[in-house]
Design a protein around this motif. Structure first.
Motif, mmCIF file in Angstrom:
data_model
loop_
_atom_site.group_PDB
_atom_site.id
_atom_site.type_symbol
_atom_site.label_atom_id
_atom_site.label_comp_id
_atom_site.label_asym_id
_atom_site.label_seq_id
_atom_site.Cartn_x
_atom_site.Cartn_y
_atom_site.Cartn_z
ATOM 1 N N ASP A 3 -16.431 -22.350 -5.900
ATOM 2 C CA ASP A 3 -16.595 -21.451 -7.041
ATOM 3 C C ASP A 3 -18.050 -21.251 -7.432
ATOM 4 O O ASP A 3 -18.365 -20.302 -8.132
ATOM 5 N N ASN A 4 -18.958 -22.120 -6.989
ATOM 6 C CA ASN A 4 -20.344 -22.014 -7.431
ATOM 7 C C ASN A 4 -21.086 -20.834 -6.820
ATOM 8 O O ASN A 4 -22.151 -20.470 -7.280
ATOM 9 N N LYS A 5 -20.563 -20.197 -5.788
ATOM 10 C CA LYS A 5 -21.218 -19.045 -5.188
ATOM 11 C C LYS A 5 -20.596 -17.720 -5.620
ATOM 12 O O LYS A 5 -21.131 -16.670 -5.335
ATOM 13 N N ILE A 6 -19.478 -17.765 -6.345
ATOM 14 C CA ILE A 6 -18.782 -16.562 -6.787
ATOM 15 C C ILE A 6 -19.332 -16.127 -8.138
ATOM 16 O O ILE A 6 -19.322 -16.889 -9.095
ATOM 17 N N ARG A 8 -18.395 -12.920 -9.375
ATOM 18 C CA ARG A 8 -17.344 -12.053 -9.916
ATOM 19 C C ARG A 8 -16.084 -12.320 -9.106
ATOM 20 O O ARG A 8 -16.127 -12.387 -7.891
ATOM 21 N N LYS A 9 -14.962 -12.476 -9.795
ATOM 22 C CA LYS A 9 -13.725 -12.818 -9.091
ATOM 23 C C LYS A 9 -12.880 -11.612 -8.718
ATOM 24 O O LYS A 9 -12.230 -11.611 -7.693
ATOM 25 N N ILE A 90 -23.868 -13.314 -15.138
ATOM 26 C CA ILE A 90 -25.317 -13.267 -14.985
ATOM 27 C C ILE A 90 -25.940 -14.657 -15.025
ATOM 28 O O ILE A 90 -26.905 -14.936 -14.304
ATOM 29 N N ARG A 91 -25.413 -15.553 -15.840
ATOM 30 C CA ARG A 91 -25.961 -16.919 -15.888
ATOM 31 C C ARG A 91 -25.832 -17.599 -14.529
ATOM 32 O O ARG A 91 -26.756 -18.246 -14.050
ATOM 33 N N LYS A 92 -24.679 -17.448 -13.909
ATOM 34 C CA LYS A 92 -24.475 -18.040 -12.581
ATOM 35 C C LYS A 92 -25.369 -17.344 -11.553
ATOM 36 O O LYS A 92 -25.930 -17.992 -10.669
ATOM 37 N N THR A 93 -25.532 -16.026 -11.693
ATOM 38 C CA THR A 93 -26.384 -15.264 -10.787
ATOM 39 C C THR A 93 -27.831 -15.735 -10.880
ATOM 40 O O THR A 93 -28.494 -15.943 -9.857
ATOM 41 N N GLU A 94 -28.327 -15.915 -12.112
ATOM 42 C CA GLU A 94 -29.695 -16.396 -12.301
ATOM 43 C C GLU A 94 -29.887 -17.775 -11.673
ATOM 44 O O GLU A 94 -30.912 -18.042 -11.053
ATOM 45 N N SER A 95 -28.894 -18.627 -11.825
ATOM 46 C CA SER A 95 -28.967 -19.972 -11.256
ATOM 47 C C SER A 95 -29.027 -19.919 -9.726
ATOM 48 O O SER A 95 -29.850 -20.606 -9.105
ATOM 49 N N ILE A 96 -28.181 -19.112 -9.125
ATOM 50 C CA ILE A 96 -28.161 -18.990 -7.666
ATOM 51 C C ILE A 96 -29.478 -18.399 -7.164
ATOM 52 O O ILE A 96 -30.037 -18.858 -6.159
ATOM 53 N N ILE A 97 -30.000 -17.385 -7.874
ATOM 54 C CA ILE A 97 -31.262 -16.755 -7.478
ATOM 55 C C ILE A 97 -32.397 -17.772 -7.499
ATOM 56 O O ILE A 97 -33.203 -17.836 -6.560
ATOM 57 N N SER A 98 -32.462 -18.578 -8.553
ATOM 58 C CA SER A 98 -33.548 -19.562 -8.622
ATOM 59 C C SER A 98 -33.417 -20.607 -7.513
ATOM 60 O O SER A 98 -34.418 -21.011 -6.912
#
Length: 114
Positions: A3-6, A8-9, A90-98
């Motif tokens: 789930d950490n790479k998703i 949007r479901k 977006i929070r998860k997206t920002e985390s993955i991007i960093s």
């Protein structure tokens, strides 16, 4: 599936790194699906939809519309690729991007000639 790479479901949108490649899967827009070698990427950037000032102007003029889309810009060594992120976490997206940007920096540091 982790789930950490998703981000949007429904429909599924995910991006992650696997074997030194950035993998992007977007079931909503198939043209976004790609696998990019991390060595060809400079960095990733999240471009937010509208600034607060733009939203005030839109509200005053009467064109108020809630914007839920952001752009993931992949800066490649020879250009860039933009991917529209609609209704994504977006929070998860920002985390993955960093995390990916740190990995890219680490790869560049380890592969530069002395």
């Amino acid at each position: 599936m982790s789930d950490n790479k998703i981000i949007r479901k429904n429909p599924l949108f995910e991006f992650y790194v696997e074997d030194k490649h950035l993998v992007i899967t977007n079931k909503d827009y198939i043209k976004d699906n790609c696998v990019i070698n991390l060595n060809s990427i400079s960095h990733l950037e999240l471009i937010r939809g509208s600034s607060f000032f733009n939203k005030i102007i839109e509200f005053i003029i009467g064109f108020w519309q809630e914007l839920e889309s952001d752009i993931l810009r992949i800066h490649l060594k020879n250009g860039h690729k933009d991917i529209l992120l609609t209704n994504c976490n977006i929070r998860k997206t920002e985390s993955i991007i960093s995390e990916i940007n740190l990995l890219i920096l680490e790869l560049e540091k380890n592969t530069e000639p002395i």
